[in-house]
Design a protein around this motif. Structure first.
Motif, short mmCIF file in Angstrom:
data_model
loop_
_atom_site.label_atom_id
_atom_site.label_comp_id
_atom_site.label_asym_id
_atom_site.label_seq_id
_atom_site.Cartn_x
_atom_site.Cartn_y
_atom_site.Cartn_z
N GLU A 120 5.05 -0.65 -12.22
CA GLU A 120 5.63 -1.99 -12.17
C GLU A 120 7.10 -1.93 -11.78
N GLU A 121 7.82 -0.93 -12.32
CA GLU A 121 9.24 -0.79 -11.98
C GLU A 121 9.40 -0.40 -10.51
N ILE A 122 8.54 0.48 -10.03
CA ILE A 122 8.60 0.87 -8.62
C ILE A 122 8.36 -0.34 -7.74
N ARG A 123 7.33 -1.12 -8.06
CA ARG A 123 7.04 -2.32 -7.25
C ARG A 123 8.23 -3.27 -7.25
N GLU A 124 8.87 -3.43 -8.39
CA GLU A 124 10.02 -4.34 -8.48
C GLU A 124 11.16 -3.86 -7.60
N TRP A 125 11.47 -2.55 -7.65
CA TRP A 125 12.64 -2.04 -6.90
C TRP A 125 12.32 -1.71 -5.45
N MET A 126 11.05 -1.81 -5.08
CA MET A 126 10.65 -1.65 -3.68
C MET A 126 10.23 -3.00 -3.07
N SER A 127 10.47 -4.08 -3.80
CA SER A 127 9.96 -5.38 -3.37
C SER A 127 10.67 -5.91 -2.12
N GLY A 128 11.79 -5.34 -1.76
CA GLY A 128 12.49 -5.78 -0.55
C GLY A 128 11.88 -5.24 0.73
N ASN A 129 10.89 -4.36 0.59
CA ASN A 129 10.23 -3.77 1.76
C ASN A 129 8.82 -4.34 1.89
N ILE A 130 8.57 -5.03 2.99
CA ILE A 130 7.28 -5.68 3.21
C ILE A 130 6.37 -4.80 4.05
N CYS A 131 5.11 -4.70 3.63
CA CYS A 131 4.07 -4.01 4.41
C CYS A 131 3.03 -5.04 4.79
N ARG A 132 2.99 -5.39 6.06
CA ARG A 132 2.04 -6.41 6.51
C ARG A 132 0.59 -5.90 6.48
N CYS A 133 0.43 -4.57 6.43
CA CYS A 133 -0.92 -4.00 6.34
C CYS A 133 -1.44 -3.97 4.90
N GLY A 134 -0.56 -4.20 3.94
CA GLY A 134 -0.98 -4.27 2.53
C GLY A 134 -1.22 -2.93 1.88
N CYS A 135 -0.39 -1.94 2.19
CA CYS A 135 -0.58 -0.59 1.62
C CYS A 135 0.22 -0.37 0.35
N TYR A 136 0.51 -1.44 -0.38
CA TYR A 136 1.43 -1.33 -1.50
C TYR A 136 0.95 -0.36 -2.58
N VAL A 137 -0.34 -0.38 -2.91
CA VAL A 137 -0.85 0.50 -3.97
C VAL A 137 -0.61 1.96 -3.62
#
Length: 212
Positions: A182-199
């Motif tokens: 959750e902390e990683i997602r919060e501090w990486m939230s400024g980077n968008i992946c249009r392919c949806g590879c966030y996990v």
């Protein structure tokens, strides 16, 4: 009784003392053009050649900064962004121009160890700074651990956002914001992946941070 109509009276001749008819649009434009052209040709233009040249030339400055360990000195238009300096002047095209408005993170680089959006950063403000781009992460032919983790976790598809994601992930790890997914997602939230590879991106950052 005569049926003939009287001939209209001829218009009186224009005398020397009488005013000439109002100019038409065509004659007005022709006259105005001739006057302007004559003033320029005659050397009576309001702006001299040197002043006109100076007005057309945008202000520029010399800036020296270290990029991926190499000292670089360039002269750029004062409006040049760090992203355009890297891509157009130094040939480092790994940092991508996505939105050009600081909203997608594709242009993320490290400046003095901190993550910045290169598209929003003026190059002339970085005198003496140290800049690290995606090209500067690998050492001696060996990939950076996060670059390898992106491969291991298959954390990309089209790859357009990947340089910014990796550089931002390196910054996130250095800043110590890897305590949880959750902390990683919060501090990486400024980077968008249009392919949806966030996990998979989060997993790659976790792997590099030593959490897996």
């Amino acid at each position: 009784m005569s049926t003939e109509l009287p001939e209209p009276a001829a218009p009186p001749p224009t005398g020397a003392g009488e005013s000439s008819p109002a100019p038409t649009r065509r004659t007005f434009i022709a006259t105005g053009t001739a006057v302007v052209a004559g003033s320029v040709v005659g050397g009576t233009s309001l702006i001299g050649a040197e002043e006109a040249t100076a007005a057309e030339r945008p202000p520029s400055s010399r800036v020296s900064l270290t990029v991926n360990g190499t000292r670089r000195t360039v002269t750029v238009d004062n409006r040049t962004s760090l992203l355009d300096l890297l891509r157009e002047h130094l040939g480092l095209t790994g940092s991508k121009k996505g939105c050009n408005a600081g909203a997608c993170g594709a242009c993320t680089v490290l400046v003095d160890g901190h993550r910045v959006n290169a598209c929003l950063t003026l190059a002339v403000r970085l005198e003496g700074a140290e800049v690290i781009t995606i090209e500067g992460l690998a050492k001696g032919g060996a990939l950076h651990p996060l670059q390898q983790a992106f491969i291991d976790e298959d954390a990309f598809q089209c790859g357009y956002c990947t340089p910014g994601q990796i550089v931002s992930g390196v910054g996130c790890i250095k800043e110590g914001h890897t305590g949880s997914p959750e902390e990683i997602r919060e501090w990486m939230s400024g980077n968008i992946c249009r392919c949806g590879c966030y996990v998979k991106i989060v997993r790659a950052v976790e792997q590099t941070a030593g959490r897996k």
